[in-house]
Design a protein around this motif. Structure first.
Motif, PDB file in Angstrom:
ATOM      1  N   LEU A  87       0.843  -1.182   0.000  1.00  0.00           N
ATOM      2  CA  LEU A  87       0.000   0.000   0.000  1.00  0.00           C
ATOM      3  C   LEU A  87       0.887   1.244   0.000  1.00  0.00           C
ATOM      4  O   LEU A  87       1.998   1.221   0.505  1.00  0.00           O
ATOM      5  N   PRO A  88       0.399   2.351  -0.571  1.00  0.00           N
ATOM      6  CA  PRO A  88       1.168   3.591  -0.515  1.00  0.00           C
ATOM      7  C   PRO A  88       1.423   4.001   0.926  1.00  0.00           C
ATOM      8  O   PRO A  88       0.626   3.705   1.833  1.00  0.00           O
ATOM      9  N   LEU A  89       2.527   4.699   1.161  1.00  0.00           N
ATOM     10  CA  LEU A  89       2.854   5.121   2.525  1.00  0.00           C
ATOM     11  C   LEU A  89       1.745   5.987   3.120  1.00  0.00           C
ATOM     12  O   LEU A  89       1.516   5.954   4.332  1.00  0.00           O
ATOM     13  N   LYS A  90       1.060   6.739   2.297  1.00  0.00           N
ATOM     14  CA  LYS A  90      -0.043   7.580   2.784  1.00  0.00           C
ATOM     15  C   LYS A  90      -1.122   6.716   3.432  1.00  0.00           C
ATOM     16  O   LYS A  90      -1.652   7.053   4.500  1.00  0.00           O
ATOM     17  N   VAL A  91      -1.445   5.577   2.802  1.00  0.00           N
ATOM     18  CA  VAL A  91      -2.470   4.696   3.335  1.00  0.00           C
ATOM     19  C   VAL A  91      -1.963   4.000   4.602  1.00  0.00           C
ATOM     20  O   VAL A  91      -2.709   3.841   5.577  1.00  0.00           O
ATOM     21  N   ILE A  92      -0.690   3.588   4.597  1.00  0.00           N
ATOM     22  CA  ILE A  92      -0.123   2.968   5.805  1.00  0.00           C
ATOM     23  C   ILE A  92      -0.147   3.958   6.958  1.00  0.00           C
ATOM     24  O   ILE A  92      -0.455   3.603   8.107  1.00  0.00           O
ATOM     25  N   ARG A  93       0.179   5.218   6.673  1.00  0.00           N
ATOM     26  CA  ARG A  93       0.145   6.243   7.719  1.00  0.00           C
ATOM     27  C   ARG A  93      -1.277   6.395   8.273  1.00  0.00           C
ATOM     28  O   ARG A  93      -1.477   6.547   9.480  1.00  0.00           O
ATOM     29  N   GLU A  94      -2.281   6.340   7.391  1.00  0.00           N
ATOM     30  CA  GLU A  94      -3.663   6.430   7.839  1.00  0.00           C
ATOM     31  C   GLU A  94      -4.029   5.250   8.727  1.00  0.00           C
ATOM     32  O   GLU A  94      -4.737   5.403   9.734  1.00  0.00           O
ATOM     33  N   GLN A  95      -3.545   4.062   8.352  1.00  0.00           N
ATOM     34  CA  GLN A  95      -3.797   2.885   9.183  1.00  0.00           C
ATOM     35  C   GLN A  95      -3.173   3.055  10.568  1.00  0.00           C
ATOM     36  O   GLN A  95      -3.804   2.761  11.596  1.00  0.00           O
ATOM     37  N   LEU A  96      -1.926   3.524  10.593  1.00  0.00           N
ATOM     38  CA  LEU A  96      -1.242   3.714  11.869  1.00  0.00           C
ATOM     39  C   LEU A  96      -1.949   4.775  12.718  1.00  0.00           C
ATOM     40  O   LEU A  96      -2.103   4.611  13.932  1.00  0.00           O
ATOM     41  N   ASP A  97      -2.389   5.850  12.076  1.00  0.00           N
ATOM     42  CA  ASP A  97      -3.112   6.900  12.810  1.00  0.00           C
ATOM     43  C   ASP A  97      -4.403   6.346  13.392  1.00  0.00           C
ATOM     44  O   ASP A  97      -4.785   6.682  14.521  1.00  0.00           O
ATOM     45  N   ALA A  98      -5.087   5.484  12.607  1.00  0.00           N
ATOM     46  CA  ALA A  98      -6.326   4.883  13.087  1.00  0.00           C
ATOM     47  C   ALA A  98      -6.067   3.999  14.288  1.00  0.00           C
ATOM     48  O   ALA A  98      -6.811   4.022  15.277  1.00  0.00           O
ATOM     49  N   MET A  99      -4.994   3.223  14.239  1.00  0.00           N
ATOM     50  CA  MET A  99      -4.653   2.352  15.365  1.00  0.00           C
ATOM     51  C   MET A  99      -4.190   3.166  16.564  1.00  0.00           C
ATOM     52  O   MET A  99      -4.509   2.854  17.709  1.00  0.00           O
ATOM     53  N   ASP A 100      -3.436   4.230  16.308  1.00  0.00           N
ATOM     54  CA  ASP A 100      -2.977   5.083  17.402  1.00  0.00           C
ATOM     55  C   ASP A 100      -4.138   5.718  18.146  1.00  0.00           C
ATOM     56  O   ASP A 100      -4.071   5.948  19.361  1.00  0.00           O
ATOM     57  N   SER A 101      -5.219   6.003  17.412  1.00  0.00           N
ATOM     58  CA  SER A 101      -6.373   6.659  18.033  1.00  0.00           C
ATOM     59  C   SER A 101      -7.353   5.656  18.625  1.00  0.00           C
ATOM     60  O   SER A 101      -8.409   6.034  19.126  1.00  0.00           O
TER      61      SER A 101
END
Length: 248
Positions: A87-101
């Motif tokens: 997945l693009p890094l942008k999508v991975i970052r969104e996944q990580l942000d979702a998990m962080d929250s």
């Protein structure tokens, strides 16, 4: 496995920059921890992920990076997601942000599209130097076949006339196509198509590689791998569509 399921079942999702007070390790130790599972991981790769905001290691007073166990697990999650789904890094970052929250589902930006061919296939081949006889033996063919494929540009030995591990797979694939009636002219046409596709990708990655950022080369390589997988996946989809229309 979709990115959603992978996110939900991943054992840990440490937050970026999370400080646990536990023992920390240098970037060299981190690479050694990850290298068995991810042979291509480098200092530049980790620095690149940090520059993109996916990880935030601690810093000593002298500026050295120090990583916790949680940082290593976060890196492992990023690398697994890149390798398995790319997945693009942008999508991975969104996944990580979702998990962080505290959210349990990954954010896929409304799309289920995944490359049919992993970008991991486009990484640099292992540093193997093979003669034409070595390639012929491993591909179960003759040296004459290796010579022919080289002459039409399907194979490209280095300046010493040696080949690498990827060339063995290339030969095997070309020979399989020959069994279906593809001759040298057809194979050369496929080579020319690949060259045009590479030129298109280079128009994007070239300027990135020439930037002054310390992570420029790594960023260009990652971008090239991602785009290569998507281009080949799209090409395969278009070929299947065109073939169906002819059969219908």
């Amino acid at each position: 496995m979709s990115a959603v399921r992978k996110t939900q079942t991943h054992p840990t999702s440490p937050k970026a920059g999370q400080k646990t007070g536990k023992k920390t390790m240098s970037i060299g130790v981190v690479i050694e921890r990850l290298r068995e599972e991810f042979p291509d991981v480098t200092v530049s790769k980790i620095r690149f992920l940090e520059s993109e905001g996916l990880i935030t290691p601690q810093r000593t007073d002298s500026g050295y990076r120090r990583f916790t166990e949680s940082d290593v697990e976060r890196l492992r999650y990023i690398l697994v997601t890149q390798r398995d789904n790319y997945l693009p890094l942008k999508v991975i970052r969104e996944q990580l942000d979702a998990m962080d929250s505290g959210q349990v589902t990954a954010l896929l930006s409304g799309t289920d599209a995944e490359p049919m061919i992993s970008a991991d296939k486009f990484r640099a081949p292992a540093q193997t130097r093979l003669t034409d006889a070595d390639v012929a033996q491993q591909a179960n063919t003759s040296v004459d076949q290796i010579t022919e494929l080289t002459q039409i540009g399907v194979l490209s030995p280095d300046s010493s006339g040696l080949y690498n591990a990827d060339d063995v797979q290339t030969v095997s694939t070309a020979l399989a196509l020959k069994e279906f009636g593809f001759d040298a002219r057809h194979l050369k046409s496929l080579r020319n198509t690949a060259s045009r596709q590479a030129d298109l990708i280079a128009q994007v990655t070239g300027p990135v590689a020439k930037s002054q950022r310390s992570t420029a080369k790594q960023q260009a390589e990652d971008l090239g791998q991602q785009m290569s997988a998507l281009v080949v996946s799209l090409h395969a989809s278009l070929v299947k569509k065109e073939l169906r229309s002819r059969l219908d």
